[in-house]
Design a protein around this motif. Structure first.
Motif, short mmCIF file in Angstrom:
data_model
loop_
_atom_site.label_atom_id
_atom_site.label_comp_id
_atom_site.label_asym_id
_atom_site.label_seq_id
_atom_site.Cartn_x
_atom_site.Cartn_y
_atom_site.Cartn_z
N SER A 178 31.49 -47.72 -4.14
CA SER A 178 32.63 -47.08 -3.47
C SER A 178 33.15 -47.96 -2.34
O SER A 178 32.40 -48.75 -1.76
CB SER A 178 32.23 -45.71 -2.92
N LEU A 179 34.44 -47.80 -2.04
CA LEU A 179 35.10 -48.50 -0.93
C LEU A 179 35.92 -47.49 -0.16
O LEU A 179 36.60 -46.65 -0.76
CB LEU A 179 36.01 -49.61 -1.46
N ALA A 180 35.87 -47.57 1.16
CA ALA A 180 36.64 -46.64 1.98
C ALA A 180 37.07 -47.31 3.28
O ALA A 180 36.33 -48.13 3.84
CB ALA A 180 35.82 -45.39 2.29
N HIS A 218 27.07 -50.21 3.80
CA HIS A 218 27.36 -51.23 4.81
C HIS A 218 28.75 -50.99 5.37
O HIS A 218 29.70 -50.71 4.62
CB HIS A 218 27.28 -52.63 4.22
N GLU A 219 28.89 -51.10 6.70
CA GLU A 219 30.19 -50.96 7.34
C GLU A 219 30.56 -52.26 8.05
O GLU A 219 29.76 -52.81 8.83
CB GLU A 219 30.18 -49.81 8.34
N MET A 220 31.74 -52.76 7.76
CA MET A 220 32.23 -53.99 8.35
C MET A 220 32.61 -53.78 9.81
O MET A 220 32.88 -52.64 10.24
CB MET A 220 33.44 -54.50 7.56
N PRO A 221 32.62 -54.85 10.62
CA PRO A 221 33.05 -54.73 12.01
C PRO A 221 34.48 -54.21 12.10
O PRO A 221 35.32 -54.48 11.25
CB PRO A 221 32.96 -56.17 12.54
N TYR A 245 40.54 -50.01 12.46
CA TYR A 245 40.01 -49.60 11.16
C TYR A 245 38.78 -50.44 10.82
O TYR A 245 38.54 -51.51 11.41
CB TYR A 245 41.07 -49.77 10.07
N SER A 246 38.01 -49.98 9.84
CA SER A 246 36.86 -50.72 9.32
C SER A 246 36.66 -50.38 7.86
O SER A 246 37.02 -49.28 7.42
CB SER A 246 35.58 -50.41 10.12
N LEU A 247 36.10 -51.31 7.14
CA LEU A 247 35.83 -51.10 5.71
C LEU A 247 34.38 -50.67 5.53
O LEU A 247 33.46 -51.30 6.07
CB LEU A 247 36.10 -52.38 4.92
N ASN A 248 34.18 -49.61 4.79
CA ASN A 248 32.85 -49.11 4.48
C ASN A 248 32.65 -49.15 2.97
O ASN A 248 33.54 -48.75 2.21
CB ASN A 248 32.69 -47.68 5.01
#
Length: 239
Positions: free
Chosen positions: A110-112, A192-195, A144-147
């Motif tokens: 998944s991508l969010a 994992h969550e991006m900065p 925003y951040s990508l999870n």
């Protein structure tokens, strides 16, 4: 009598001198052998040195033999350390059953996109790697951040990385590379969550962008590549 004695003495001296010369010659040959010159007929494969010390004959191993043994021991220690490291990562997984034959498999589930004060934007993961049309829209000046979640199967994946490149009207305007980490196979997915980042603002920042996102490991094996388009607008686009 005197003459006889004199002749005998001369003869004895001659014999003695001859014996001394022979001993000198043998000593010279022995010295040459100790200096590393092999006598004729000696085998080239010999890796031991014979040394006489205090009337005793000792055999010493050559430095090359000692180095070979040391290198073998170092390689053995490295292999054992690598095995212990893998066992720690694998946990309950049988390392002997996995061995080195199975390639790791990483599946992005998944991508969010997360933004403070906003509902998450869930992005469908395309099987082809190319979403159709506009994939998402972001508001200018927003944080925003990508999870993402992913699953690892078969074997350890080493050095999983997230790589993202963005273009606007054909010009590269942004690129990012994030080390995600090394993961062992397990049934539960990883998250994992991006900065956090901030979208640009202004007239020239607004508009359409094209981008490419890749997930690769240390061996540059690509597990997912997505080519997509997105917009930056004055406000969020309501779904």
């Amino acid at each position: 009598m005197s003459l006889a004695i004199g002749v005998e003495s001369s003869s004895s001296k001659s014999k003695s001198d001859m014996g001394f010369d022979e001993n000198k010659e043998e000593g010279k040959k022995g010295k040459e052998n100790q200096e590393g010159r092999k006598p004729e007929g000696a085998e080239e494969e010999e890796e031991e040195e014979v040394v006489e010390t205090g009337g005793r004959i000792e055999r010493k191993r050559s430095e090359s033999s000692i180095c070979d043994v040391t290198e073998d021991e170092d390689e053995s220690d490295d292999d054992e350390s690598l095995r212990k490291w893998k066992e720690q990562l694998l946990g309950s997984v049988d390392i002997n059953a996995i061995g080195e034959t199975l390639e790791p498999e990483v599946k992005i589930l998944s991508l969010a996109i997360k933004s403070p004060g906003r509902p998450d934007i869930f992005l469908p993961v395309p099987e082809s790697g190319n979403p159709k049309g506009l994939w998402f829209t972001l508001k200018e000046g927003s944080r925003y951040s990508l999870n993402f979640t992913f699953q690892v199967n078969n074997n350890i994946v080493s050095g999983l990385k997230y790589i993202n490149t963005v273009w606007k009207t054909g010009v590269k305007v942004d690129s990012a590379k994030e080390m995600v980490g090394t993961f062992s196979p397990q049934l539960e997915p990883y998250t994992h969550e991006m900065p956090e980042e901030t979208t640009p603002t202004g007239f020239f920042a607004r508009g359409s962008y094209t981008a490419k996102t890749k997930f690769v490991d240390d061996d540059n094996k690509c597990y997912l590549e997505i080519n997509y388009t997105f917009d930056i607008r004055k406000d969020w686009q309501e779904n």
